[in-house]
Design a protein around this motif. Structure first.
Motif, PDB file in Angstrom:
ATOM      1  N   GLN A   7      -6.471  -5.879  -8.875  1.00 60.34           N
ATOM      2  CA  GLN A   7      -6.511  -7.081  -8.044  1.00 60.34           C
ATOM      3  C   GLN A   7      -7.101  -8.259  -8.828  1.00 60.34           C
ATOM      4  OE1 GLN A   7      -7.971  -6.077  -4.163  1.00 60.34           O
ATOM      5  NE2 GLN A   7      -7.288  -7.973  -3.255  1.00 60.34           N
ATOM      6  N   SER A  17      -5.975  -1.197  -1.123  1.00 59.57           N
ATOM      7  CA  SER A  17      -6.552  -0.971  -2.455  1.00 59.57           C
ATOM      8  C   SER A  17      -7.114   0.439  -2.549  1.00 59.57           C
ATOM      9  CB  SER A  17      -7.665  -1.980  -2.732  1.00 59.57           C
ATOM     10  OG  SER A  17      -7.178  -3.289  -2.672  1.00 59.57           O
ATOM     11  N   ASP A  51      -1.772  -4.267  -7.628  1.00 58.82           N
ATOM     12  CA  ASP A  51      -2.587  -4.648  -6.480  1.00 58.82           C
ATOM     13  C   ASP A  51      -2.503  -6.156  -6.329  1.00 58.82           C
ATOM     14  OD1 ASP A  51      -4.210  -4.613  -4.335  1.00 58.82           O
ATOM     15  OD2 ASP A  51      -5.877  -3.572  -5.304  1.00 58.82           O
ATOM     16  N   GLU A  52      -1.772  -6.595  -5.345  1.00 60.83           N
ATOM     17  CA  GLU A  52      -1.584  -8.015  -5.058  1.00 60.83           C
ATOM     18  C   GLU A  52      -1.187  -8.809  -6.291  1.00 60.83           C
ATOM     19  OE1 GLU A  52      -3.756  -9.669  -2.173  1.00 60.83           O
ATOM     20  OE2 GLU A  52      -4.121  -7.770  -1.193  1.00 60.83           O
TER      21      GLU A  52
HETATM   22 MG   LIG Z   1      -7.292  -4.955  -1.784  1.00 59.28          MG
END
Ligand SMILES: [Mg+2]
Ligand SMILES: Nc1ncnc2c1ncn2[C@@H]1O[C@H](COP(=O)(O)OP(=O)(O)OP(=O)(O)O)[C@@H](O)[C@H]1O
Lengths: 382, 261
Positions: B90, B46, B167-168
């Motif tokens: 995220q 991140s 992010d993810e």
């Molecule tokens: Mg992360």
């Protein structure tokens, strides 16, 4: 490399058959940079020419993204709106991908604009507000009950009190507020002495400035001023803290770990406030009397001794304790309403802001309300 | 296809206060590719993403995104660069006070002059692509975590950016939705040529979408592997990389320790 910056422009040519069948040949690309422009251009084309059917030829379209699809949909909607036929032809590879991705044929078919929250009639809103208020009141009372039970539980099991939190809260609510409470009370004492001196001097009753300042501060203004400052500083902080925990699911986590959120979060705050606010009130009284003393000594030609002994002569122990008792009750109210507003938070960050505001406003309202109730009771009691 | 770098990172050093997260890493992301950043939890994925989108200025080194050197560029060039990228955070990071439709419409209204009706239709299309029809007037607090992710993606794609950062993306999605998301990523990439930079742990989705991966490591504070994921799985020299791709147990530290011995 079909990226948006490759689109310089989109040209169109129009051919029209005798029966009013219109064919628009598009060439180039339609993307974010020229979608608005193209929509306007194509509107114009259609406005000028009445038609029975419109065909769009996409043979030479080398770039089309969802903004491009949007332009075509808008076109389709207008054409269909005029009961004409609409179709696409010679769909190029690039255009085809985007069109199939967004299911062009279905777009705009079962389209109703998404519903905005409509404003309802006055009566309905009034009724809903009433129901909401009633539910609010019910929750307030049940919350009060749960606090009482939790405090009772804590009294029976003193070890269950979270000591560190309580001390921390005492520091934040009490010690950290001391400078501002002291300063404001000092200035209040100063101002009261000044204002009353102007009147009392006319009768040569300078010495009664001391009585006025001390009595007014200890019985009424000290507790109220302190409570209002604490409501602004700490009541809002309680609401914000608990509200933020609520939206980030921390309260739920506490609950599933087997803690009672009330016992865990509220009891330390209530106990800390009830201990600390009366102490703050004492300081407030003291600073106000010092403020009055300074005015008395420097502008009214009183000696410090005379001023102090007059103060002591005026104040009964009852007055001081009454002030302390009141401020204890105010502390309870502030902590209760602050935590309550925190627990009432639903949704997002904006709701935390609302809760903080509401904690302060309701806090001050309750302080003033209860002060009036006390005045009435005392009026008949003494 | 000419392999033209759209993101260049050179000797990047990243620090939080005294803690060094990266110690001089360099890599390129090429135009039109799906680029995946891998690594164990807490290795700074991140953090790297935040550097790439200009949220955190690097302690040293150079980052250039879409032709804009984000450490040294002027305000205007930087803002132009921001228009070319979209980010899915995220936690989705939808604005809580607005409905989903308004969240997605926000950048569209700001940067184009489409009429209101068209904006609404476009927003519907974009949310529809994410299987979110019918939720236009919901607030973010009224939908599930996976739906927030999808709405966040719809907002990130609102302006059809050149580069999308994720992010993810598949964390918190059910397998079916996650697979659909993978398909969508591939589809967007092949249709619009959007460059994708993805942080993820999901092996399946890595093998499904990634053209190229880099793998970060907490101990060496650098990149320990770079290349095609399938090749790395079978042929990597590094024991930890093979462990990661083959889902073998054993912590990163342990692997390091064994190797040092
Ligand atoms: Mg992360
Ligand atoms: N704001 C911060 N201040 C100080 N240190 C931080 C901060 N944010 C992250 N870190 C540290 O930087 C390291 C990398 O964090 P980062 O969030 O980038 O990890 P990650 O690879 O994204 O992990 P995950 O897969 O769990 O999301 C961690 O060790 C963390 O402790």
């Amino acid at each position: 490399m079909n990226r948006p910056e490759v689109i310089k422009s989109c040209n169109h040519q129009i051919s029209e058959s005798a029966e009013g069948d219109l064919t628009i040949h598009l060439e180039g690309g339609i993307g974010i940079s020229n979608a608005a422009h193209m929509t306007r251009v194509l509107y114009q084309v259609l406005e000028d020419k009445p038609q029975t059917s419109v065909t769009v030829d996409l043979n030479k379209v080398n770039y089309l993204d969802d903004f491009g699809v949007l332009v075509l949909v808008e076109l389709k909607m207008i054409v269909l709106g005029e009961k004409a036929e609409f179709c696409l032809q010679n769909i190029s590879n690039e255009a085809g991908k985007a069109l199939s991705m967004y299911n062009f044929d279905l777009l705009g078919k079962r389209d109703k604009p998404y519903k905005r929250t409509e404003r309802q009639g006055l009566l309905i809103r009034l009724g809903e507000a009433t129901v909401r208020q009633a539910a609010d009141l019910k929750y307030m009372i049940s919350f009060l009950g749960s606090i009482c039970l939790s405090i009772l539980y804590t009294c029976l099991n003193p070890r269950s009190l979270r000591r560190d939190d309580t001390y921390m809260c005492m520091q934040k609510t009490g010690v950290d507020a001391l400078p501002i409470v002291g300063l404001i009370s000092f200035l209040m004492g100063l101002i009261m002495a000044f204002m009353s001196a102007v009147q009392l001097q006319q009768f040569g009753a300078n010495i009664y400035v001391a009585s006025l300042v001390s009595l007014a501060m200890t019985r009424e203004l000290g507790p109220i001023m302190t409570a209002i400052i604490v409501a602004g500083r700490s009541g809002s902080a309680f609401a914000a803290e608990i509200g933020t925990m609520k939206i980030s699911e921390e309260i739920d986590a506490l609950f599933t770990m087997g803690f009672s959120p009330t016992r865990f979060l509220v009891v330390p705050k209530v106990i800390a406030s009830v201990i600390v606010v009366p102490l703050l009130t004492l300081f407030s009284d003291l600073f106000a009397i010092i403020g009055g003393l300074i005015v008395g000594v420097f502008t009214l030609d009183l000696t410090a001794n005379a001023y102090i002994s007059q103060t002591i002569k005026t104040l009964a122990l009852f007055d001081v304790f009454l002030g302390l008792f009141k401020s204890g009750v105010f502390a309870l109210l502030i902590a209760w309403i602050g935590c309550l507003r925190g627990f009432q938070v639903k949704g997002g960050a904006a709701s935390v802001g609302k809760a903080t505001t509401s904690a302060v406003v309701s806090g001050i309202f309750l302080i003033v309300l209860f002060n009036s109730i006390f005045s009435v009771i005392l009026r008949y009691w003494e | 296809m000419g392999r033209q770098a759209i993101i260049e990172v050179r000797d990047l050093v990243a620090k939080y206060a005294e803690e060094t997260i990266f110690d001089g890493i360099s890599f390129d992301v090429f135009q039109g590719e799906i680029f995946v950043i891998l690594g164990g939890s807490g290795c700074g994925k991140s953090t790297l993403l935040k550097h790439l989108i200009g949220l955190i200025p690097p302690a040293a080194g150079r980052i250039s995104v879409a032709g804009c050197d984000i450490c040294r560029s002027e305000e205007k060039a930087f803002r132009d660069m921001l228009k070319k990228i979209g980010v899915l955070y995220q936690g989705a990071a939808l604005l809580g006070s607005m409905t989903l439709a308004d969240n997605v419409a926000l950048p569209i209204k700001e940067y184009t002059d489409l009429p209101q009706v068209s904006v609404e239709r476009l927003v519907k299309m974009k949310l529809g692509l994410m299987n979110l029809e019918g939720y236009e007037d919901h607030l973010p607090s009224q939908i599930s975590g996976g739906m927030k992710k999808r709405a966040g993606l719809a907002r990130a794609m609102a302006l059809n950016p050149e580069i999308l950062f994720f992010d993810e993306p598949s964390a918190g999605l059910d397998p079916v939705t996650a697979a659909e998301l993978d398909n969508l990523i591939i589809h967007l990439n092949s249709t619009f040529g959007t460059t994708m930079v993805i942080v993820t742990h999901e092996l399946e989705s890595i093998f499904a979408v990634a053209h190229r991966v880099i793998m970060l490591d907490k101990n060496t504070r650098g990149i320990i592997a770079e290349g095609d994921p399938k090749y790395l799985r079978d042929h990597s020299e590094n024991r930890f990389v093979r462990q990661f791709f083959n889902r073998l147990p054993g912590l990163a530290n342990e692997a390091e320790g064994l190797e040092k011995r």
